[in-house]
Design an enzyme around this catalytic site. Sequence first.
Site, mmCIF file in Angstrom:
data_model
loop_
_atom_site.group_PDB
_atom_site.id
_atom_site.type_symbol
_atom_site.label_atom_id
_atom_site.label_comp_id
_atom_site.label_asym_id
_atom_site.label_seq_id
_atom_site.Cartn_x
_atom_site.Cartn_y
_atom_site.Cartn_z
ATOM 1 N N THR A 37 0.874 -1.181 0.000
ATOM 2 C CA THR A 37 0.000 0.000 0.000
ATOM 3 C C THR A 37 0.906 1.225 0.000
ATOM 4 N N ALA A 82 0.942 -6.536 9.300
ATOM 5 C CA ALA A 82 0.206 -5.833 8.234
ATOM 6 C C ALA A 82 -1.006 -5.126 8.809
ATOM 7 N N THR A 125 -1.375 -2.789 19.642
ATOM 8 C CA THR A 125 -0.963 -1.436 20.049
ATOM 9 C C THR A 125 -1.523 -1.062 21.416
ATOM 10 N N ASP A 126 -0.846 -0.144 22.084
ATOM 11 C CA ASP A 126 -1.361 0.362 23.367
ATOM 12 C C ASP A 126 -2.650 1.158 23.174
ATOM 13 N N GLU A 127 -2.936 1.556 21.918
ATOM 14 C CA GLU A 127 -4.122 2.390 21.691
ATOM 15 C C GLU A 127 -5.419 1.626 21.957
ATOM 16 N N TYR A 150 -9.065 3.477 13.994
ATOM 17 C CA TYR A 150 -7.847 2.651 13.976
ATOM 18 C C TYR A 150 -7.794 1.740 15.199
ATOM 19 N N SER A 151 -7.893 2.333 16.391
ATOM 20 C CA SER A 151 -7.712 1.508 17.589
ATOM 21 C C SER A 151 -8.870 0.535 17.766
ATOM 22 N N ALA A 152 -10.083 0.942 17.319
ATOM 23 C CA ALA A 152 -11.223 0.010 17.412
ATOM 24 C C ALA A 152 -10.981 -1.205 16.519
ATOM 25 N N LYS A 154 -8.055 -2.420 15.638
ATOM 26 C CA LYS A 154 -6.988 -3.238 16.245
ATOM 27 C C LYS A 154 -7.550 -4.039 17.428
ATOM 28 N N TYR A 207 -0.617 19.426 16.758
ATOM 29 C CA TYR A 207 -2.064 19.383 17.000
ATOM 30 C C TYR A 207 -2.394 19.944 18.385
ATOM 31 N N HIS A 276 -8.724 13.085 19.957
ATOM 32 C CA HIS A 276 -7.289 12.885 20.218
ATOM 33 C C HIS A 276 -7.020 12.326 21.627
HETATM 34 P P1 NAD Z 1 3.166 0.762 8.453
HETATM 35 O O1 NAD Z 1 1.934 1.504 8.052
HETATM 36 O O2 NAD Z 1 4.487 1.417 8.308
HETATM 37 O O3 NAD Z 1 3.248 -0.619 7.645
HETATM 38 C C1 NAD Z 1 2.119 -1.427 7.401
HETATM 39 C C2 NAD Z 1 2.482 -2.412 6.299
HETATM 40 O O4 NAD Z 1 1.334 -3.261 6.067
HETATM 41 C C3 NAD Z 1 2.805 -1.751 4.952
HETATM 42 O O5 NAD Z 1 3.976 -2.327 4.409
HETATM 43 C C4 NAD Z 1 1.593 -2.064 4.096
HETATM 44 O O6 NAD Z 1 1.905 -2.173 2.710
HETATM 45 C C5 NAD Z 1 1.148 -3.398 4.674
HETATM 46 N N1 NAD Z 1 -0.276 -3.670 4.416
HETATM 47 C C6 NAD Z 1 -1.315 -2.827 4.616
HETATM 48 N N2 NAD Z 1 -2.450 -3.424 4.228
HETATM 49 C C7 NAD Z 1 -2.132 -4.673 3.805
HETATM 50 C C8 NAD Z 1 -2.891 -5.768 3.304
HETATM 51 N N3 NAD Z 1 -4.231 -5.683 3.132
HETATM 52 N N4 NAD Z 1 -2.240 -6.903 2.978
HETATM 53 C C9 NAD Z 1 -0.884 -6.987 3.120
HETATM 54 N N5 NAD Z 1 -0.128 -5.975 3.573
HETATM 55 C C10 NAD Z 1 -0.740 -4.833 3.913
HETATM 56 O O7 NAD Z 1 2.889 0.316 9.954
HETATM 57 P P2 NAD Z 1 3.913 0.159 11.170
HETATM 58 O O8 NAD Z 1 4.050 1.453 11.859
HETATM 59 O O9 NAD Z 1 5.111 -0.580 10.689
HETATM 60 O O10 NAD Z 1 3.058 -0.794 12.131
HETATM 61 C C11 NAD Z 1 3.140 -2.215 12.002
HETATM 62 C C12 NAD Z 1 2.187 -2.850 13.004
HETATM 63 O O11 NAD Z 1 2.538 -2.440 14.314
HETATM 64 C C13 NAD Z 1 0.734 -2.426 12.816
HETATM 65 O O12 NAD Z 1 -0.073 -3.556 13.026
HETATM 66 C C14 NAD Z 1 0.498 -1.385 13.906
HETATM 67 O O13 NAD Z 1 -0.851 -1.409 14.328
HETATM 68 C C15 NAD Z 1 1.424 -1.875 14.981
HETATM 69 N N6 NAD Z 1 1.972 -0.841 15.900
HETATM 70 C C16 NAD Z 1 2.608 0.267 15.387
HETATM 71 C C17 NAD Z 1 3.158 1.194 16.264
HETATM 72 C C18 NAD Z 1 3.885 2.425 15.758
HETATM 73 O O14 NAD Z 1 4.288 3.266 16.568
HETATM 74 N N7 NAD Z 1 4.124 2.568 14.458
HETATM 75 C C19 NAD Z 1 3.062 1.008 17.638
HETATM 76 C C20 NAD Z 1 2.404 -0.139 18.124
HETATM 77 C C21 NAD Z 1 1.869 -1.046 17.232
HETATM 78 O O1 TDX Z 2 1.368 16.251 12.297
HETATM 79 C C1 TDX Z 2 1.205 15.758 13.428
HETATM 80 N N1 TDX Z 2 1.136 16.587 14.512
HETATM 81 C C2 TDX Z 2 0.919 16.147 15.781
HETATM 82 O O2 TDX Z 2 0.832 16.940 16.723
HETATM 83 C C3 TDX Z 2 1.099 14.342 13.650
HETATM 84 C C4 TDX Z 2 1.192 13.383 12.501
HETATM 85 C C5 TDX Z 2 0.902 13.910 14.936
HETATM 86 N N2 TDX Z 2 0.794 14.772 15.977
HETATM 87 C C6 TDX Z 2 0.567 14.240 17.333
HETATM 88 C C7 TDX Z 2 -0.608 13.280 17.469
HETATM 89 C C8 TDX Z 2 -0.158 12.350 18.566
HETATM 90 O O3 TDX Z 2 -0.476 12.908 19.831
HETATM 91 O O4 TDX Z 2 1.714 13.468 17.684
HETATM 92 C C9 TDX Z 2 1.367 12.286 18.416
HETATM 93 C C10 TDX Z 2 1.849 11.064 17.659
HETATM 94 O O5 TDX Z 2 1.082 10.977 16.481
HETATM 95 P P1 TDX Z 2 1.294 9.796 15.416
HETATM 96 O O6 TDX Z 2 2.714 9.767 15.003
HETATM 97 O O7 TDX Z 2 0.248 9.953 14.365
HETATM 98 O O8 TDX Z 2 1.060 8.505 16.323
HETATM 99 P P2 TDX Z 2 -0.170 8.025 17.233
HETATM 100 O O9 TDX Z 2 -1.450 8.593 16.791
HETATM 101 O O10 TDX Z 2 0.233 8.245 18.666
HETATM 102 O O11 TDX Z 2 -0.172 6.448 16.895
HETATM 103 C C11 TDX Z 2 1.073 5.731 16.747
HETATM 104 O O12 TDX Z 2 1.348 4.968 17.893
HETATM 105 C C12 TDX Z 2 0.576 3.830 18.128
HETATM 106 C C13 TDX Z 2 1.062 4.843 15.510
HETATM 107 O O13 TDX Z 2 0.755 5.614 14.379
HETATM 108 C C14 TDX Z 2 0.094 3.706 15.660
HETATM 109 O O14 TDX Z 2 0.173 2.835 14.542
HETATM 110 C C15 TDX Z 2 0.458 2.946 16.914
HETATM 111 O O15 TDX Z 2 -0.478 1.933 17.141
#
Ligand code: NAD
Ligand code: TDX
Length: 340
Positions: A37, A82, A125-127, A150-152, A154, A207, A276
């Site tokens: 994606t 994913a 996720t912690d969300e 999103y969190s719902a 997950k 934000y 938020h």
């Molecule tokens: P990301 O958005 O960077 O990557 C998601 C990947 O999933 C992408 O490579 C995308 O192509 C693939 N994908 C999406 N839809 C798909 C589908 N239908 N089939 C196959 N592949 C698909 O996400 P991330 O930040 O690497 O997060 C990975 C996992 O960890 C997620 O499940 C997220 O909920 C969880 N998570 C993320 C964070 C964070 O801070 N980023 C924290 C806690 C948990």
């Molecule tokens: O432009 C911005 N300005 C801003 O103030 C963006 C993108 C975010 N923010 C704030 C919102 C949040 O309080 O920063 C904080 C972090 O935002 P994100 O990076 O969007 O993360 P968050 O919403 O906390 O969620 C992330 O952590 C948990 C990941 O995206 C999720 O995938 C994971 O589950």
Amino acid sequence: MNKILVTGGAGFIGSNFIHYLLERYDDCYITNVDLLTYAGNLDNLTNISDDPRYRFIKADIVDFVSISNLVSQGFDTIVNFAAESHVDRSIEAPGIFVRTNVLGTQSLLEAARRFGVKKFVQVSTDEVYGSLGQEGYFTETSPLNPTSPYSASKTAADHLVLAYGHTFGLSVNVTRCSNNYGTYQFPEKLIPLMITNALADKPLPVYGDGMNVRDWLHVRDHCCAVDLVMRQARTGEIYNIGGNNERTNIDIVKIILRRLNKPESLIMFVQDRPGHDRRYAIDSSKLRKDLGWEPKYSFDRGVIETIEWYCNNIKWWEKIKSGEYLRYYEQMYDNRKKAN
Ligand code: NAD
Ligand code: TDX
């Protein structure tokens, strides 16, 4: 444990996880299934694309026929990264989050059950716990109280994973991690967005009042925890993962500006994210006690290394920020500016 199907391995955490496993274990064979994606990027994996222990397959986890065909080849473990992962996008378009995060997880679970996969790890996720006030921490027994689409989605996936464990005896685990940062993070998320905007002398959109708190963990520490859970956890266990590193968003933004020697006048307060969550903070004592996990990165070191990585990999993020993402950014942030 050595034939591993990693889903979403072209994304931020999944690609770091694949690098982590290949560096650590000689005898692991990884299949990365990813739909590519907007968030999936094979540039995150270029230096391992010829490694005989690794192969990539493009497929949609919701497509049960493709997933069954693949899983029928025989895997010890599935680690499901994913997902649609960006909260702001889930507010704009919730349907795709239900499709990928809920139906996709169920399709993987069903294939795992039919073809005798020995372990299924759901990266959650912690969300799922919702938002905290000024005090307290999420433990694994905190009530689930998701607040965004999103969190719902997950949370629904977590329930399905645990139900497959309970009903069908599939060996499952759920991990719930706090906010990650590090290399290859898509620049829609706070830390890489702020670094890349600052490098380009563009406004840094904060934000609301900037006082929302997140508990930041380096992505390699998250990968280490998922690896431990995959290898050692008892079936059905849920593990919280977090680094005890709470920061307000505005603090993070100021750290980045200082490190890059850019002025605070680049900060632009914009309209808040609807619904938020105010604060997340994780109690990871169960993981530390049961599996001996400890984070290795201090935030001070991790964030400096991350800023340096973005400075040294401008081509990686410029390619992303000049494509489809540019339209998303203009639409998302023009609306916030107008409404402010
Ligand atoms: P990301 O958005 O960077 O990557 C998601 C990947 O999933 C992408 O490579 C995308 O192509 C693939 N994908 C999406 N839809 C798909 C589908 N239908 N089939 C196959 N592949 C698909 O996400 P991330 O930040 O690497 O997060 C990975 C996992 O960890 C997620 O499940 C997220 O909920 C969880 N998570 C993320 C964070 C964070 O801070 N980023 C924290 C806690 C948990
Ligand atoms: O432009 C911005 N300005 C801003 O103030 C963006 C993108 C975010 N923010 C704030 C919102 C949040 O309080 O920063 C904080 C972090 O935002 P994100 O990076 O969007 O993360 P968050 O919403 O906390 O969620 C992330 O952590 C948990 C990941 O995206 C999720 O995938 C994971 O589950």
